[in-house]
Design a protein around this motif. Structure first.
Motif, PDB file in Angstrom:
ATOM      1  N   PHE A 101      -2.739   5.348   6.699  1.00 41.64           N
ATOM      2  CA  PHE A 101      -2.257   5.816   7.992  1.00 41.64           C
ATOM      3  C   PHE A 101      -3.066   5.232   9.144  1.00 41.64           C
ATOM      4  O   PHE A 101      -2.529   4.971  10.218  1.00 41.64           O
ATOM      5  CB  PHE A 101      -2.265   7.341   8.056  1.00 41.64           C
ATOM      6  CG  PHE A 101      -1.340   7.983   7.047  1.00 41.64           C
ATOM      7  CD1 PHE A 101      -0.218   7.310   6.578  1.00 41.64           C
ATOM      8  CD2 PHE A 101      -1.600   9.246   6.557  1.00 41.64           C
ATOM      9  CE1 PHE A 101       0.636   7.889   5.646  1.00 41.64           C
ATOM     10  CE2 PHE A 101      -0.757   9.836   5.624  1.00 41.64           C
ATOM     11  CZ  PHE A 101       0.360   9.139   5.172  1.00 41.64           C
ATOM     12  N   ARG A 102      -4.353   5.033   8.910  1.00 45.98           N
ATOM     13  CA  ARG A 102      -5.183   4.379   9.964  1.00 45.98           C
ATOM     14  C   ARG A 102      -4.652   2.981  10.263  1.00 45.98           C
ATOM     15  O   ARG A 102      -4.591   2.551  11.424  1.00 45.98           O
ATOM     16  CB  ARG A 102      -6.634   4.327   9.529  1.00 45.98           C
ATOM     17  CG  ARG A 102      -7.403   5.621   9.746  1.00 45.98           C
ATOM     18  CD  ARG A 102      -8.902   5.414   9.648  1.00 45.98           C
ATOM     19  NE  ARG A 102      -9.300   5.007   8.314  1.00 45.98           N
ATOM     20  CZ  ARG A 102      -9.666   5.858   7.346  1.00 45.98           C
ATOM     21  NH1 ARG A 102      -9.667   7.156   7.568  1.00 45.98           N
ATOM     22  NH2 ARG A 102     -10.018   5.423   6.158  1.00 45.98           N
ATOM     23  N   LYS A 103      -4.230   2.250   9.219  1.00 49.19           N
ATOM     24  CA  LYS A 103      -3.722   0.898   9.398  1.00 49.19           C
ATOM     25  C   LYS A 103      -2.330   0.919  10.067  1.00 49.19           C
ATOM     26  O   LYS A 103      -2.038   0.116  10.957  1.00 49.19           O
ATOM     27  CB  LYS A 103      -3.616   0.180   8.050  1.00 49.19           C
ATOM     28  CG  LYS A 103      -4.965  -0.068   7.397  1.00 49.19           C
ATOM     29  CD  LYS A 103      -4.793  -0.638   5.989  1.00 49.19           C
ATOM     30  CE  LYS A 103      -6.131  -0.795   5.291  1.00 49.19           C
ATOM     31  NZ  LYS A 103      -6.001  -1.255   3.891  1.00 49.19           N
ATOM     32  N   ILE A 104      -1.492   1.862   9.629  1.00 51.00           N
ATOM     33  CA  ILE A 104      -0.136   1.941  10.163  1.00 51.00           C
ATOM     34  C   ILE A 104      -0.149   2.382  11.625  1.00 51.00           C
ATOM     35  O   ILE A 104       0.604   1.854  12.461  1.00 51.00           O
ATOM     36  CB  ILE A 104       0.722   2.932   9.341  1.00 51.00           C
ATOM     37  CG1 ILE A 104       1.022   2.341   7.951  1.00 51.00           C
ATOM     38  CG2 ILE A 104       2.031   3.249  10.059  1.00 51.00           C
ATOM     39  CD1 ILE A 104       1.778   3.294   7.041  1.00 51.00           C
ATOM     40  N   LEU A 105      -0.988   3.343  11.932  1.00 56.18           N
ATOM     41  CA  LEU A 105      -0.937   3.989  13.248  1.00 56.18           C
ATOM     42  C   LEU A 105      -1.881   3.353  14.274  1.00 56.18           C
ATOM     43  O   LEU A 105      -1.915   3.776  15.424  1.00 56.18           O
ATOM     44  CB  LEU A 105      -1.288   5.488  13.113  1.00 56.18           C
ATOM     45  CG  LEU A 105      -0.344   6.268  12.177  1.00 56.18           C
ATOM     46  CD1 LEU A 105      -0.916   7.626  11.862  1.00 56.18           C
ATOM     47  CD2 LEU A 105       1.035   6.396  12.794  1.00 56.18           C
ATOM     48  N   GLU A 128       0.822  -1.212   0.000  1.00 56.37           N
ATOM     49  CA  GLU A 128       0.000   0.000   0.000  1.00 56.37           C
ATOM     50  C   GLU A 128       0.856   1.263   0.000  1.00 56.37           C
ATOM     51  O   GLU A 128       0.475   2.280  -0.595  1.00 56.37           O
ATOM     52  CB  GLU A 128      -0.951  -0.007   1.201  1.00 56.37           C
ATOM     53  CG  GLU A 128      -2.067  -1.029   1.091  1.00 56.37           C
ATOM     54  CD  GLU A 128      -3.167  -0.817   2.106  1.00 56.37           C
ATOM     55  OE1 GLU A 128      -3.552   0.351   2.314  1.00 56.37           O
ATOM     56  OE2 GLU A 128      -3.630  -1.810   2.701  1.00 56.37           O
ATOM     57  N   ILE A 129       2.003   1.211   0.679  1.00 55.25           N
ATOM     58  CA  ILE A 129       2.922   2.359   0.678  1.00 55.25           C
ATOM     59  C   ILE A 129       3.424   2.621  -0.742  1.00 55.25           C
ATOM     60  O   ILE A 129       3.420   3.751  -1.233  1.00 55.25           O
ATOM     61  CB  ILE A 129       4.105   2.115   1.640  1.00 55.25           C
ATOM     62  CG1 ILE A 129       3.629   2.183   3.098  1.00 55.25           C
ATOM     63  CG2 ILE A 129       5.218   3.139   1.404  1.00 55.25           C
ATOM     64  CD1 ILE A 129       4.698   1.801   4.113  1.00 55.25           C
ATOM     65  N   GLN A 187      -6.818   7.518   0.098  1.00 57.47           N
ATOM     66  CA  GLN A 187      -5.885   6.389   0.174  1.00 57.47           C
ATOM     67  C   GLN A 187      -4.868   6.595   1.294  1.00 57.47           C
ATOM     68  O   GLN A 187      -4.544   5.657   2.026  1.00 57.47           O
ATOM     69  CB  GLN A 187      -5.163   6.232  -1.172  1.00 57.47           C
ATOM     70  CG  GLN A 187      -4.351   4.946  -1.276  1.00 57.47           C
ATOM     71  CD  GLN A 187      -3.716   4.774  -2.644  1.00 57.47           C
ATOM     72  OE1 GLN A 187      -3.869   5.617  -3.527  1.00 57.47           O
ATOM     73  NE2 GLN A 187      -2.978   3.701  -2.830  1.00 57.47           N
ATOM     74  N   ALA A 188      -4.378   7.838   1.442  1.00 58.51           N
ATOM     75  CA  ALA A 188      -3.398   8.135   2.488  1.00 58.51           C
ATOM     76  C   ALA A 188      -4.006   7.937   3.874  1.00 58.51           C
ATOM     77  O   ALA A 188      -3.391   7.327   4.755  1.00 58.51           O
ATOM     78  CB  ALA A 188      -2.885   9.563   2.328  1.00 58.51           C
ATOM     79  N   LYS A 189      -5.206   8.442   4.088  1.00 59.23           N
ATOM     80  CA  LYS A 189      -5.846   8.312   5.400  1.00 59.23           C
ATOM     81  C   LYS A 189      -6.138   6.855   5.729  1.00 59.23           C
ATOM     82  O   LYS A 189      -6.000   6.432   6.884  1.00 59.23           O
ATOM     83  CB  LYS A 189      -7.109   9.163   5.446  1.00 59.23           C
ATOM     84  CG  LYS A 189      -6.814  10.656   5.498  1.00 59.23           C
ATOM     85  CD  LYS A 189      -8.061  11.494   5.725  1.00 59.23           C
ATOM     86  CE  LYS A 189      -7.704  12.967   5.912  1.00 59.23           C
ATOM     87  NZ  LYS A 189      -8.864  13.820   6.169  1.00 59.23           N
TER      88      LYS A 189
END
Length: 277
Positions: A272-276, A211-212, A267-269
């Motif tokens: 980031f929800r998954k990462i953070l 995804e990144i 897509q970014a949000k």
């Protein structure tokens, strides 16, 4: 004891000598492809220097910037890359519309001439001593650094990037935020590859990595659009009478940017929800 060289120095060394070779080619003539290739190498060298600074700050409480001599060159090389992206969009627009944008092309040609002359002067007026000094300082700073120290430093840098992303993700993402996200993701990918090279597990699982990479790739057309709209707007601001074809193209670019910005922000949000979490 000078200490043994860190295994990541091998990665640096390859990138350094490839960058130096490109620099020597550009000292004879500025060529767009070589300038863009060198720009990519300079980004890596700057990120490597940031890693060394983080490691030595932890070790000695010192901050140092061994990359400072190259910052102006890197900036100009990036401008050449940006210029070529805008020029490509102009070529695509003329091909798609069947129209010519002679005034704007002349505007770009003048900018290109000034940029290439400035960059060439910057290259030929510099000396190889800056490259030699940077190599020696990087080698010295890479000695005695254990892989675990690099792992810790990379984790801290990425955590700082993620904290910045957290702040950005809370509000609306404007052009500056999306640009910073693009550059931040590029940095994270480089650091993750260094961890893998050292034999450490990457920070993120494979699905997050995918995804990144996907978000970074999807931000490329947004970035190209952003630069083109910015450049075209600058051209139109100097004109009193603007033909309809320019107004139509500017309108199309704004609509495209709005669509691409919404897609990138969503897509970014989501990422980031998954990462953070």
């Amino acid at each position: 004891m000078r200490g043994t060289l860190s295994p990541v120095f091998q990665v640096f060394e390859q990138q350094f000598f490839e960058a130096k070779d490109l620099f020597l080619i550009l000292s004879k003539q500025i060529k767009s492809k070589k300038a863009i290739a060198l720009s990519g190498k300079m980004i890596f060298l700057e990120i490597f220097a940031e890693l060394l600074a983080k490691v030595h700050y932890q070790k000695e409480g010192l901050e140092f910037d061994i990359y400072s001599d190259f910052k102006k060159l890197k900036k100009n090389l990036q401008k050449i890359h940006h210029f070529k992206l805008v020029e490509k969009r102009l070529n695509e627009q003329e091909l798609r519309s069947g129209l010519t944008y002679a005034g704007y092309r002349e505007f770009l040609d003048q900018q290109k001439k000034q940029l290439y002359i400035q960059t060439f002067d910057m290259v030929v007026s510099s000396t190889l001593k800056s490259w030699e000094d940077f190599y020696l300082k990087s080698e010295k700073a890479s000695r005695g650094i254990k892989p675990l120290m690099i792992n810790t430093a990379i984790n801290q840098i990425i955590q700082e990037e993620l904290e910045y992303f957290t702040i950005d993700a809370k509000g609306k993402m404007d052009s500056m935020v999306l640009r910073d996200i693009f550059e931040g993701l590029r940095k994270i990918i480089i650091f993750e590859n260094l961890l893998i090279h050292l034999g450490f597990n990457p920070i993120f699982i494979s699905s997050i990595h995918f995804e990144i990479e996907e978000l970074k790739d999807n931000l490329k057309p947004w970035y190209s659009n952003h630069l083109t709209l910015q450049s075209l707007s600058g051209f139109l601001a100097e004109k009193q009478d603007v033909s309809k074809k320019y107004l139509k193209w500017a309108k199309d670019l704004r609509e495209e940017k709005k669509m691409l910005s919404i897609q990138a922000e969503n897509q970014a949000k989501s990422l980031f929800r998954k990462i953070l979490s």
